[in-house]
Design a protein around this motif. Structure first.
Motif, PDB file in Angstrom:
ATOM      1  N   GLN A   4       0.815  -1.220   0.000  1.00 41.79           N
ATOM      2  CA  GLN A   4       0.000   0.000   0.000  1.00 41.79           C
ATOM      3  C   GLN A   4       0.848   1.270   0.000  1.00 41.79           C
ATOM      4  O   GLN A   4       0.343   2.377  -0.138  1.00 41.79           O
ATOM      5  N   LEU A   5       2.153   1.086   0.143  1.00 43.07           N
ATOM      6  CA  LEU A   5       3.087   2.206  -0.054  1.00 43.07           C
ATOM      7  C   LEU A   5       3.603   2.186  -1.501  1.00 43.07           C
ATOM      8  O   LEU A   5       4.469   2.970  -1.870  1.00 43.07           O
ATOM      9  N   GLY A   6       3.091   1.253  -2.290  1.00 41.57           N
ATOM     10  CA  GLY A   6       3.548   1.113  -3.675  1.00 41.57           C
ATOM     11  C   GLY A   6       4.804   0.267  -3.783  1.00 41.57           C
ATOM     12  O   GLY A   6       5.483   0.279  -4.805  1.00 41.57           O
ATOM     13  N   LEU A   7       5.130  -0.492  -2.728  1.00 37.02           N
ATOM     14  CA  LEU A   7       6.379  -1.268  -2.706  1.00 37.02           C
ATOM     15  C   LEU A   7       6.093  -2.758  -2.887  1.00 37.02           C
ATOM     16  O   LEU A   7       5.111  -3.277  -2.348  1.00 37.02           O
ATOM     17  N   SER A   8       6.962  -3.415  -3.621  1.00 35.76           N
ATOM     18  CA  SER A   8       6.809  -4.859  -3.813  1.00 35.76           C
ATOM     19  C   SER A   8       7.616  -5.591  -2.740  1.00 35.76           C
ATOM     20  O   SER A   8       8.407  -4.978  -2.021  1.00 35.76           O
ATOM     21  N   GLU A   9       7.454  -6.901  -2.672  1.00 40.44           N
ATOM     22  CA  GLU A   9       8.190  -7.640  -1.632  1.00 40.44           C
ATOM     23  C   GLU A   9       9.701  -7.568  -1.852  1.00 40.44           C
ATOM     24  O   GLU A   9      10.467  -7.681  -0.912  1.00 40.44           O
ATOM     25  N   ASP A  10      10.115  -7.346  -3.086  1.00 39.79           N
ATOM     26  CA  ASP A  10      11.557  -7.210  -3.344  1.00 39.79           C
ATOM     27  C   ASP A  10      12.118  -5.882  -2.837  1.00 39.79           C
ATOM     28  O   ASP A  10      13.338  -5.701  -2.778  1.00 39.79           O
ATOM     29  N   ASP A  11      11.240  -4.952  -2.520  1.00 39.88           N
ATOM     30  CA  ASP A  11      11.698  -3.657  -1.982  1.00 39.88           C
ATOM     31  C   ASP A  11      11.884  -3.707  -0.465  1.00 39.88           C
ATOM     32  O   ASP A  11      12.258  -2.718   0.157  1.00 39.88           O
ATOM     33  N   ILE A  12      11.584  -4.862   0.132  1.00 41.46           N
ATOM     34  CA  ILE A  12      11.653  -4.969   1.598  1.00 41.46           C
ATOM     35  C   ILE A  12      12.984  -5.588   2.032  1.00 41.46           C
ATOM     36  O   ILE A  12      13.381  -6.641   1.527  1.00 41.46           O
ATOM     37  N   THR A  13      13.664  -4.938   2.955  1.00 37.42           N
ATOM     38  CA  THR A  13      14.824  -5.531   3.631  1.00 37.42           C
ATOM     39  C   THR A  13      14.340  -6.021   4.994  1.00 37.42           C
ATOM     40  O   THR A  13      13.767  -5.241   5.766  1.00 37.42           O
ATOM     41  N   TRP A  14      14.534  -7.296   5.254  1.00 37.65           N
ATOM     42  CA  TRP A  14      14.115  -7.872   6.546  1.00 37.65           C
ATOM     43  C   TRP A  14      15.303  -7.907   7.501  1.00 37.65           C
ATOM     44  O   TRP A  14      16.390  -8.337   7.120  1.00 37.65           O
ATOM     45  N   VAL A  15      15.065  -7.490   8.721  1.00 37.29           N
ATOM     46  CA  VAL A  15      16.111  -7.474   9.744  1.00 37.29           C
ATOM     47  C   VAL A  15      15.612  -8.293  10.926  1.00 37.29           C
ATOM     48  O   VAL A  15      14.445  -8.175  11.320  1.00 37.29           O
ATOM     49  N   GLU A  16      16.457  -9.142  11.473  1.00 35.92           N
ATOM     50  CA  GLU A  16      16.019  -9.912  12.642  1.00 35.92           C
ATOM     51  C   GLU A  16      15.828  -8.980  13.835  1.00 35.92           C
ATOM     52  O   GLU A  16      16.703  -8.159  14.142  1.00 35.92           O
ATOM     53  N   ALA A  17      14.686  -9.114  14.495  1.00 34.37           N
ATOM     54  CA  ALA A  17      14.351  -8.243  15.628  1.00 34.37           C
ATOM     55  C   ALA A  17      14.057  -9.081  16.872  1.00 34.37           C
ATOM     56  O   ALA A  17      12.894  -9.315  17.214  1.00 34.37           O
ATOM     57  N   PRO A  18      15.105  -9.562  17.562  1.00 33.07           N
ATOM     58  CA  PRO A  18      14.878 -10.313  18.810  1.00 33.07           C
ATOM     59  C   PRO A  18      14.107  -9.448  19.816  1.00 33.07           C
ATOM     60  O   PRO A  18      14.189  -8.210  19.774  1.00 33.07           O
ATOM     61  N   SER A  19      13.394 -10.101  20.714  1.00 36.93           N
ATOM     62  CA  SER A  19      12.470  -9.379  21.598  1.00 36.93           C
ATOM     63  C   SER A  19      13.102  -8.172  22.286  1.00 36.93           C
ATOM     64  O   SER A  19      12.529  -7.086  22.303  1.00 36.93           O
ATOM     65  N   ALA A  20      14.296  -8.350  22.857  1.00 39.43           N
ATOM     66  CA  ALA A  20      14.888  -7.270  23.654  1.00 39.43           C
ATOM     67  C   ALA A  20      15.432  -6.131  22.802  1.00 39.43           C
ATOM     68  O   ALA A  20      15.803  -5.083  23.326  1.00 39.43           O
ATOM     69  N   GLN A  21      15.510  -6.336  21.496  1.00 44.21           N
ATOM     70  CA  GLN A  21      16.134  -5.301  20.643  1.00 44.21           C
ATOM     71  C   GLN A  21      15.133  -4.459  19.869  1.00 44.21           C
ATOM     72  O   GLN A  21      15.507  -3.544  19.143  1.00 44.21           O
ATOM     73  N   ARG A  22      13.837  -4.768  19.996  1.00 43.22           N
ATOM     74  CA  ARG A  22      12.854  -4.146  19.111  1.00 43.22           C
ATOM     75  C   ARG A  22      12.769  -2.632  19.265  1.00 43.22           C
ATOM     76  O   ARG A  22      12.817  -1.896  18.271  1.00 43.22           O
ATOM     77  N   GLU A  23      12.663  -2.148  20.506  1.00 43.01           N
ATOM     78  CA  GLU A  23      12.575  -0.690  20.685  1.00 43.01           C
ATOM     79  C   GLU A  23      13.854  -0.004  20.189  1.00 43.01           C
ATOM     80  O   GLU A  23      13.800   1.042  19.552  1.00 43.01           O
ATOM     81  N   ASP A  24      15.019  -0.622  20.493  1.00 43.89           N
ATOM     82  CA  ASP A  24      16.294  -0.035  20.052  1.00 43.89           C
ATOM     83  C   ASP A  24      16.356   0.072  18.529  1.00 43.89           C
ATOM     84  O   ASP A  24      16.805   1.074  17.988  1.00 43.89           O
ATOM     85  N   LEU A  25      15.944  -0.971  17.852  1.00 43.49           N
ATOM     86  CA  LEU A  25      15.990  -0.955  16.381  1.00 43.49           C
ATOM     87  C   LEU A  25      15.164   0.210  15.844  1.00 43.49           C
ATOM     88  O   LEU A  25      15.549   0.854  14.862  1.00 43.49           O
ATOM     89  N   ILE A  26      14.036   0.472  16.498  1.00 42.23           N
ATOM     90  CA  ILE A  26      13.169   1.565  16.037  1.00 42.23           C
ATOM     91  C   ILE A  26      13.770   2.926  16.403  1.00 42.23           C
ATOM     92  O   ILE A  26      13.893   3.804  15.551  1.00 42.23           O
ATOM     93  N   THR A  27      14.195   3.086  17.653  1.00 46.57           N
ATOM     94  CA  THR A  27      14.687   4.411  18.067  1.00 46.57           C
ATOM     95  C   THR A  27      16.000   4.766  17.363  1.00 46.57           C
ATOM     96  O   THR A  27      16.278   5.930  17.107  1.00 46.57           O
ATOM     97  N   GLN A  28      16.788   3.751  17.024  1.00 47.18           N
ATOM     98  CA  GLN A  28      18.052   4.026  16.317  1.00 47.18           C
ATOM     99  C   GLN A  28      17.845   4.228  14.819  1.00 47.18           C
ATOM    100  O   GLN A  28      18.790   4.518  14.091  1.00 47.18           O
ATOM    101  N   GLY A  29      16.627   4.031  14.357  1.00 52.18           N
ATOM    102  CA  GLY A  29      16.338   4.202  12.932  1.00 52.18           C
ATOM    103  C   GLY A  29      16.889   3.070  12.072  1.00 52.18           C
ATOM    104  O   GLY A  29      17.021   3.215  10.857  1.00 52.18           O
TER     105      GLY A  29
END
Ligand code: GLU
Length: 305
Positions: A98-123
């Motif tokens: 819905q952003l006009g992006l295909s699945e090939d435009d997605i980079t997946w990053v592993e987000a273990p439970s304790a790191q989720r907020e950090d991954l977001i706040t660090q951008g």
């Protein structure tokens, strides 16, 4: 005790020459590795957004980075294809579309439970979709869109274990160890049931708890029912769930704190997925394949504040 976090798998793939990367991606698509998951939703062609918004930024960049789990069958699991599969992953693809992006435009990053907020706040990621319970502590650092699913905490034990029938049996069996992961709500919720803090063994990812169960280091694993259902199904005859769910875990999509416009966009995208059937398809092609699961109805979104 911890395993190093895998990140930017897709980025690594894209580090190859464009031609090599293209053939790799094609292989993934044709190889049928993710044949269980439904076809990714078509990207919206006319997607256009107000300048300066996160939506405009992502759709113009033609790229989005999403944090998810890599070791949770049914929700986010990296298997043989080197690409994560699961309900969270399909929800991510639906929002990206819905952003006009295909699945090939997605980079997946592993987000273990304790790191989720950090991954977001660090951008490091644009959003986290990772069996991520909405709660007030987490809301101090990030904003949640959703919920898009409501799970509940439960306990898994070995198939022949009969001493534990629910959390209330933990205190009477102080020799039994129960595993969960750092930074998860289940690891906190279980504390009131323990004979002593030593009864709880914590790792960084659930995979390590499953290994600890198999080698007898722990006798139980506690987290959300849908995650445990995946482990029971993928390890035939080895594990079983006991007792009822004893918490409610509404899953949200974590984004930068205060990005209300993006939160509202994500809620709208979820609503669209529910109306066009792709939410149900995302479920039935992933977590919904396991016995005993039911097709969920999209919960009413919380206000974006
Ligand atoms: N939903 C719970 C949480 O957000 C448990 C699952 C997980 O650790 O991802 O902490």
């Amino acid at each position: 005790m911890t395993r190093s976090t895998r990140t930017h798998r897709r980025t690594r793939t894209l580090g190859l020459t464009a031609a090599a990367a293209a053939s790799l991606l094609l292989l993934t698509a044709c190889g049928g590795g993710s044949s269980d998951a439904g076809d990714a939703p078509e990207p919206v062609e006319s997607a256009s957004f107000e300048a300066g918004t996160t939506m405009a930024e992502l759709s113009q960049a033609g790229a989005i980075t999403i944090g998810t789990k890599f070791d949770q069958p049914g929700f986010g699991l990296v298997g043989l294809t080197d690409e994560p599969e699961g309900f969270d992953v399909e929800v991510g693809k639906g929002i990206a579309a819905q952003l006009g992006l295909s699945e090939d435009d997605i980079t997946w990053v592993e987000a273990p439970s304790a790191q989720r907020e950090d991954l977001i706040t660090q951008g490091s990621v644009d959003m986290v979709i990772a069996t991520y319970t909405i709660n007030d502590t987490r809301k101090e650092r990030i904003t949640f869109a959703g919920p898009y699913y409501v799970a509940g905490q439960q306990i898994m034990v070995g198939a022949n274990e009969d001493r534990l029938t629910g959390p209330d049996d933990l205190r009477a069996n102080p020799d039994l160890k129960i595993c969960s992961v750092n930074g998860s709500t289940p690891s906190e919720n279980i504390r009131e049931y323990l004979a002593s803090p030593d009864q709880l063994v914590l790792f960084e990812v659930y995979d390590d708890c499953v290994t600890a169960m198999k080698n007898g280091q722990v006798q139980a694993l506690t987290t959300d029912n849908v995650i445990l259902t995946g482990y029971v199904a993928e390890n035939e005859g080895e594990f079983k769930l006991v007792g009822e769910q004893f918490t409610e875990e509404p899953y949200g999509i974590g984004i930068t704190k205060g990005d209300t416009a993006f939160c509202e966009f994500v809620n709208g995208a979820l609503q669209t997925m529910s109306e066009d059937g792709s939410y149900e398809e995302a479920w039935t092609s992933t977590a919904g394949e396991y016995e005993g699961t039911e097709v969920p109805t999209l919960p009413t979104a919380d206000p974006c504040v």
